[in-house]
Design a protein around this motif. Structure first.
Motif, PDB file in Angstrom:
ATOM      1  N   ARG A 230      17.486   5.287  47.172  1.00  0.00           N
ATOM      2  CA  ARG A 230      18.317   4.092  46.962  1.00  0.00           C
ATOM      3  C   ARG A 230      17.528   2.816  47.244  1.00  0.00           C
ATOM      4  NH1 ARG A 230      21.565   0.386  49.463  1.00  0.00           N
ATOM      5  NH2 ARG A 230      23.551  -0.095  48.403  1.00  0.00           N
ATOM      6  N   HIS A 231      16.770   2.814  48.340  1.00  0.00           N
ATOM      7  CA  HIS A 231      15.988   1.626  48.684  1.00  0.00           C
ATOM      8  C   HIS A 231      14.898   1.361  47.644  1.00  0.00           C
ATOM      9  CE1 HIS A 231      17.179   1.972  53.212  1.00  0.00           C
ATOM     10  NE2 HIS A 231      18.155   1.562  52.443  1.00  0.00           N
ATOM     11  N   ALA A 232      14.283   2.437  47.140  1.00  0.00           N
ATOM     12  CA  ALA A 232      13.232   2.283  46.125  1.00  0.00           C
ATOM     13  C   ALA A 232      13.796   1.674  44.848  1.00  0.00           C
ATOM     14  CB  ALA A 232      12.587   3.635  45.837  1.00  0.00           C
ATOM     15  N   ILE A 233      14.969   2.143  44.449  1.00  0.00           N
ATOM     16  CA  ILE A 233      15.587   1.622  43.225  1.00  0.00           C
ATOM     17  C   ILE A 233      16.028   0.178  43.419  1.00  0.00           C
ATOM     18  CG2 ILE A 233      17.584   1.876  41.691  1.00  0.00           C
ATOM     19  CD1 ILE A 233      17.262   4.906  42.073  1.00  0.00           C
ATOM     20  N   HIS A 234      16.526  -0.140  44.593  1.00  0.00           N
ATOM     21  CA  HIS A 234      16.916  -1.531  44.871  1.00  0.00           C
ATOM     22  C   HIS A 234      15.698  -2.447  44.792  1.00  0.00           C
ATOM     23  CE1 HIS A 234      19.452  -4.391  47.610  1.00  0.00           C
ATOM     24  NE2 HIS A 234      19.323  -4.825  46.376  1.00  0.00           N
ATOM     25  N   HIS A 235      14.584  -1.987  45.355  1.00  0.00           N
ATOM     26  CA  HIS A 235      13.340  -2.762  45.320  1.00  0.00           C
ATOM     27  C   HIS A 235      12.885  -2.990  43.884  1.00  0.00           C
ATOM     28  CE1 HIS A 235       8.911  -3.169  45.416  1.00  0.00           C
ATOM     29  NE2 HIS A 235       9.112  -3.834  46.542  1.00  0.00           N
ATOM     30  N   ALA A 240      12.473  -6.232  38.551  1.00  0.00           N
ATOM     31  CA  ALA A 240      12.562  -6.080  37.092  1.00  0.00           C
ATOM     32  C   ALA A 240      13.335  -7.220  36.443  1.00  0.00           C
ATOM     33  CB  ALA A 240      13.212  -4.747  36.759  1.00  0.00           C
ATOM     34  N   ASN A 241      13.033  -7.446  35.166  1.00  0.00           N
ATOM     35  CA  ASN A 241      13.805  -8.396  34.360  1.00  0.00           C
ATOM     36  C   ASN A 241      14.938  -7.653  33.649  1.00  0.00           C
ATOM     37  OD1 ASN A 241      12.273 -10.695  35.041  1.00  0.00           O
ATOM     38  ND2 ASN A 241      10.684 -10.092  33.567  1.00  0.00           N
ATOM     39  N   PHE A 249       8.069   0.182  40.902  1.00  0.00           N
ATOM     40  CA  PHE A 249       8.199   0.921  42.155  1.00  0.00           C
ATOM     41  C   PHE A 249       6.965   0.665  43.009  1.00  0.00           C
ATOM     42  CE2 PHE A 249      11.153   3.075  39.415  1.00  0.00           C
ATOM     43  CZ  PHE A 249      12.197   3.417  40.276  1.00  0.00           C
ATOM     44  N   HIS A 250       7.191   0.448  44.284  1.00  0.00           N
ATOM     45  CA  HIS A 250       6.101   0.150  45.216  1.00  0.00           C
ATOM     46  C   HIS A 250       5.349   1.442  45.475  1.00  0.00           C
ATOM     47  CE1 HIS A 250       3.950  -1.111  48.801  1.00  0.00           C
ATOM     48  NE2 HIS A 250       4.361  -2.336  48.619  1.00  0.00           N
ATOM     49  N   ARG A 251       4.283   1.671  44.738  1.00  0.00           N
ATOM     50  CA  ARG A 251       3.606   2.967  44.783  1.00  0.00           C
ATOM     51  C   ARG A 251       2.984   3.262  46.128  1.00  0.00           C
ATOM     52  NH1 ARG A 251       3.434   5.542  40.211  1.00  0.00           N
ATOM     53  NH2 ARG A 251       1.832   6.944  40.997  1.00  0.00           N
ATOM     54  N   GLY A 252       2.624   2.217  46.867  1.00  0.00           N
ATOM     55  CA  GLY A 252       2.058   2.454  48.191  1.00  0.00           C
ATOM     56  C   GLY A 252       3.039   3.152  49.103  1.00  0.00           C
ATOM     57  N   GLN A 253       4.333   2.939  48.849  1.00  0.00           N
ATOM     58  CA  GLN A 253       5.358   3.533  49.697  1.00  0.00           C
ATOM     59  C   GLN A 253       6.050   4.712  49.031  1.00  0.00           C
ATOM     60  OE1 GLN A 253       8.176   0.707  51.080  1.00  0.00           O
ATOM     61  NE2 GLN A 253       9.373   2.190  52.247  1.00  0.00           N
ATOM     62  N   TRP A 254       6.243   4.622  47.691  1.00  0.00           N
ATOM     63  CA  TRP A 254       7.029   5.656  47.029  1.00  0.00           C
ATOM     64  C   TRP A 254       6.207   6.520  46.088  1.00  0.00           C
ATOM     65  CZ3 TRP A 254       9.741   0.749  47.308  1.00  0.00           C
ATOM     66  CH2 TRP A 254      10.703   0.761  48.304  1.00  0.00           C
TER      67      TRP A 254
END
Length: 342
Positions: A230-235, A240-241, A249-254
């Motif tokens: 959920r947090h990844a999608i919110h980020h 996104a436009n 997606f923040h690849r360093g984290q996800w």
């Protein structure tokens, strides 16, 4: 499974989710105590809330208590309340969580974080249905339905002395396991669309996933489970436009990477059980500064077994093949992958 919405439905078509839904629907109308266990982020509080909302207590309070967040010195007064003047600063009578949840549901979140010394008081309240406020003499009757959660295996918690056996059996009249998201692959995409629709509605947008984003979501192991997803999608939604692609997606984290446990297991491949024991037991003993009782508890073995293993290790020929010595030190973040060389 998903985070609870107004209708208390769960998102997911996997066998694990369907089995969980079915079990919840069966136990909810009853008065049985439920113990929910599973990794962090799998939705244990959501499941507890669903049990409450489908029960005959749905119109009464649902009180959630994080046992790990309560200071030891305040456990008694927070759970059972106190009388006015019972201690310095007690300027009014206070109703504890047990009293507030009377007739409703009391969720004891992370029950294994409650000090063992206090668990006996909790057990008494559950067994008798009565308690006393701090500074009080009157037995007060209460009737909450208790649901407990833990993010560790409850049977191991009992073996390791983190949960009283008698309290465990009282709480686990109906134990329910919540599977991690990595074992429910088909649920991840459904959850992703559910969260996206929720964010679109909240922010009055009409964003959508690209195929590569859906592929990324499907391939990721999500060690933080539904909460992490959920947090990844919110980020990604925020960045996104119109379209949410993989790059958002923040690849360093996800990024999908092997878990700590996976890396540790792979680092031990090729070693015998004897080799692992010869390194793990002394390293654990050293970690606890020679305290054999703590070492045995951590390793999940009896004190007698620990002494026998230590004696056996000392009798083994001291010439080690250094390529098979695993460094279990926690001082180095990569130590679990390291093997000493010649």
């Amino acid at each position: 499974m998903k985070y609870l919405n107004e209708t208390s439905h769960m998102v997911g078509l996997s066998k694990a989710t369907r089995n969980l839904q079915n079990a919840i629907q069966k136990v909810a109308p009853l008065e049985a105590a439920v113990l929910l266990y599973g990794e962090s982020g799998t939705g244990k509080e959501l499941a507890a809330r669903m049990i409450h909302d489908l029960s005959n207590r749905r119109t009464s309070p649902f009180i959630s208590v994080n046992c790990g967040a309560l200071p030891r010195e305040l456990l008694n007064t927070e759970l059972f309340g106190h009388e006015k003047g019972s201690f310095t600063g007690a300027i009014y009578q206070h109703q504890g969580y047990f009293e507030q949840a009377d007739g409703g549901t009391l969720l004891l979140d992370e029950i294994t974080e409650m000090p063992l010394s206090f668990q006996v008081y909790l057990l008494r309240a559950l067994e008798t249905g009565t308690f006393r406020r701090v500074g009080g003499h009157q037995e007060i009757k209460t009737n909450p339905r208790v649901i407990a959660t833990t993010n560790i295996d409850p049977w191991q918690a009992v073996e390791r002395g983190k949960l009283r056996p008698d309290l465990f059996f009282r709480l686990a009249e109906f134990p329910l396991y919540l599977a991690p998201l990595r074992d429910r692959d088909e649920d991840a995409i459904l959850l992703a669309h559910y969260f996206l629709e929720s964010f679109n509605e909240t922010y009055e947008e009409n964003k959508r996933f690209t195929n590569d984003a859906l592929q990324f979501i499907s391939n990721n192991s999500w060690p933080g489970n539904v909460r992490e997803l959920r947090h990844a999608i919110h980020h990604a939604f925020i960045l996104a436009n119109d379209e949410i692609d993989e790059r958002k997606f923040h690849r360093g984290q996800w990024q999908s990477t092997p878990s700590y446990q996976d890396k540790l297991v792979y680092s031990l491949v090729g070693l015998s059980i004897e080799d692992i024991e010869k390194n793990l037991i002394p390293a654990t003993l050293d970690h606890f500064k020679g305290d054999k009782k703590q070492t045995a508890q951590c390793l999940g073995i009896s004190l007698k077994t620990l002494y026998n293993r230590l004696n056996l290790i000392s009798e083994i020929d001291g010439k080690e093949d250094l390529n098979k010595v695993v460094n279990f030190s926690t001082k180095n973040s990569n130590a679990f992958l390291a093997r000493e060389s010649d």
